[in-house]
Write an enzyme that holds these catalytic residues in place. Structure first.
Site, PDB file in Angstrom:
ATOM      1  N   TYR A  93      11.366 -19.000  41.041  1.00  0.00           N
ATOM      2  CA  TYR A  93      11.824 -17.661  40.657  1.00  0.00           C
ATOM      3  C   TYR A  93      13.334 -17.597  40.435  1.00  0.00           C
ATOM      4  CZ  TYR A  93       7.147 -16.128  41.944  1.00  0.00           C
ATOM      5  OH  TYR A  93       5.787 -15.969  41.995  1.00  0.00           O
ATOM      6  N   TYR A 478       4.023  -9.327  39.297  1.00  0.00           N
ATOM      7  CA  TYR A 478       4.480  -8.724  40.568  1.00  0.00           C
ATOM      8  C   TYR A 478       5.892  -9.166  40.953  1.00  0.00           C
ATOM      9  CZ  TYR A 478       4.515 -12.442  44.144  1.00  0.00           C
ATOM     10  OH  TYR A 478       4.854 -13.528  44.914  1.00  0.00           O
ATOM     11  N   ARG A 479       6.401 -10.217  40.296  1.00  0.00           N
ATOM     12  CA  ARG A 479       7.690 -10.804  40.684  1.00  0.00           C
ATOM     13  C   ARG A 479       8.082 -11.762  39.577  1.00  0.00           C
ATOM     14  NH1 ARG A 479       7.683 -14.657  46.067  1.00  0.00           N
ATOM     15  NH2 ARG A 479       9.860 -15.257  46.087  1.00  0.00           N
TER      16      ARG A 479
END
Ligand code: ADP
Length: 535
Positions: A93, A478-479
């Site tokens: 991420y 979601y992310r």
């Protein structure tokens, strides 16, 4: 001289560094090339790209909340934007890297105190630098009968993972759902405690979330409104019995059946933990040949039957649901039997493989997946990610889809077409996580090769096509990895982006200089709003 944000002069930057050194000492203000190496994203799609890779201009590591406040006031004075990390792992991420070149990294690794572990009320209050390994070891050293929930790998921090809505594998696997109470440094350096922590002599900061008035903890998760310096997190009382294992189906097309069969069990709290459906070839017990037969399959050689046969020889299914039961031994047994009947009704050929453990537990006897379901941190040895392509790392796309076999099948069909179009097919389904009773999150690791810009460009294009196809069907991520934050926020566009406009109004009010993580999750302060990039 490092690359600086546009409006910052070299001399202002140098002056700022001197002021920061006066707060945290020279040792903890890092500006040298080699010192800043660890603040790059080694697993990022842009690693080594001369224009696109984001690198900080400096990193500063305060040791206390007071120091964080002082640092923030200095950054305001110079209007220098920062990016906060707790331990900076954030695998897939963005890692430790900032969103944009030149931001100053605030590294909170030195704030690593476990403030409290309360066995009677089953919670902990920790600082940002406390990793899952740290808390696990602390609980074991003290002999507390408490289990944590941790992600895989568990090398990162509790605050970093929870504030990004990360997940674990126990009944407490919805980490933000089990967060209780925050201490936050605001963009002007003010200090806030949420929930019952707003009462100076509180006795219940770690047990009652809501306090009085609007519940605002969520404003500080996936957010750029504050620097979290303390967080309360609920822990699970050690269960008397723990049963863990695999439900297995052997058909390549059984992904949808697995999902459909799991929904009722999850909603009825028969399965209480974050059960996970994934391909058997990802299971760690299959590690030696990790994914070879699937690669052969992709290359047009080998037959699916060969792969199914090999998996069976390893006592694995083509599709696996790894789940666990916790509680009194009879209740565990009853749930286990109910679960088997339920799966067999959906697919009479479902196979099962389960182990039962009782307190006192010897975690060494458990396989990697069982350990994770018991909240024992590991270094990612549970699953094998590199089963689709040779790769060094991954960027994750994780849409939330309806918890039905129908939606699961639709996503396989649609995504398979996209993967195949990009030369990365076939796509047969991926990891499905059920971290709340109603959630079906499909986590798709898109392969990244370190420094191979052409290969990574395909992964990025593939990612964007998956986003588009998902958005058309009402499935939201979601992310997001930092490179896609604007793109994902752009998909949450109801009423002319009312949500983003709301966030940005708050952002401008609380952070008028725009110094806290500009652009995080697509939320930009006014000063930088024109740099928003929807890719
Ligand atoms: P981990 O090491 O646990 O994987 P990181 O420290 O990399 O997590 O944090 C992940 C992301 O969460 C960061 O990029 C940042 O955006 C946000 N974050 C981390 N720690 C804090 C904090 N203490 N306050 C505010 N945001 C944070």
């Amino acid at each position: 001289m490092p690359q600086l944000p546009k409006h910052i002069t070299d001399s202002a930057f140098q002056e700022c560094m001197v002021e920061l050194e006066a707060i945290v000492s020279k040792e903890w203000v890092m500006t040298g090339q080699s010192d800043l190496q660890s603040y790059r994203d080694d697993y990022g799609i842009f690693w080594g790209h001369s224009e696109l890779e984001p690198k900080p201009s400096a990193a500063v590591a305060p040791a206390s909340t007071d120091e964080v406040q002082a640092v923030v006031r200095i950054l305001n004075k110079y209007q220098l934007p920062c990016w906060t990390i707790s331990t900076g792992k954030n695998l897939g991420y963005g890692g430790a890297a900032p969103l944009k070149n030149g931001m100053i990294t605030i590294d909170l690794k030195r704030m690593n105190r476990i403030i409290e572990v309360n066995e009677k009320h089953a919670y902990a209050i920790v600082e940002p630098g406390v990793s899952y390994f740290d808390l696990f070891n602390y609980i074991r050293d003290k002999g507390y009968k408490l289990w944590m929930s941790c992600p895989s790998p568990g090398w990162g921090s509790i605050i970093g993972n929870t504030s990004e809505h990360g997940v674990g594998y126990t009944p407490y696997g919805d980490h933000y759902g089990n967060q209780c109470g925050l201490e936050v440094v605001l963009p002007d350096g003010d200090l806030l405690r949420t929930g019952m922590g707003a009462m100076p002599d509180t006795k219940t900061w770690g047990t009652f979330k809501y306090g009085f008035g609007p519940h605002i903890d969520g404003m500080f998760t996936q957010s750029n409104l504050g620097i979290v310096t303390r967080m309360g997190i609920w822990l699970m009382p050690e269960p008397p019995t723990f049963m863990t294992g695999w439900a297995m189906m052997d058909g390549i097309d059984d992904f949808a059946t697995m999902i459909e069969a799991t929904r009722d069990l999850r909603q009825q709290d028969i399965i209480t933990n974050m059960a996970t459906v994934f391909p058997g070839m990802m299971d760690a017990t299959y590690r030696p040949e990790s994914g070879e037969p699937l690669r052969e399959l992709i290359a047009g050689r080998g037959s699916p039957m060969d792969l199914i046969k090999i998996l069976k020889e390893h006592n694995l299914g083509f599709w696996t649901n790894r789940m666990a039961f916790y509680g009194l031994s009879n209740a565990v047994k009853e749930k286990y039997e109910y679960m088997m009947d339920h799966y067999l009704a959906h697919n009479p050929k479902t196979r099962f493989k389960f182990d039962t453990y009782s307190a006192p537990y010897d975690f060494r006897k458990m396989d990697a997946g069982a350990k994770l379901q018991a909240g024992v941190p590991n270094l990612g040895e549970w699953t094998v990610m590199g089963w689709t392509e040779d790769s060094d790392a991954h960027a994750f796309f994780s849409p939330i889809i309806p918890f039905t076999g129908e939606a699961a099948q639709e996503h396989v069909d649609v995504f398979n077409e996209i993967f195949t179009r990009h030369g990365r097919g076939p796509y047969i389904g991926s990891i499905a996580l059920f971290n709340t009773t109603r959630t079906c999150m499909i986590t798709i690791p898109l392969p990244v090769r370190k420094g191979d810009h052409e290969f990574n460009r395909v992964s990025q294009d593939l990612f964007l096509d998956l986003v588009q196809a998902s958005t058309e069907r009402g499935w939201g991520d979601y992310r997001a990895p930092t490179f896609a934050m604007d793109t994902i926020m752009d998909t949450y566009s109801f009423n002319n982006h009312a949500l983003r406009r709301f966030h940005e109004r708050i952002k401008d009010t609380l952070d008028p200089n725009g110094i806290f993580s500009p652009g995080k999750n697509g939320i930009w302060p006014e000063r930088y709003r024109d740099t928003r990039v929807i890719i």
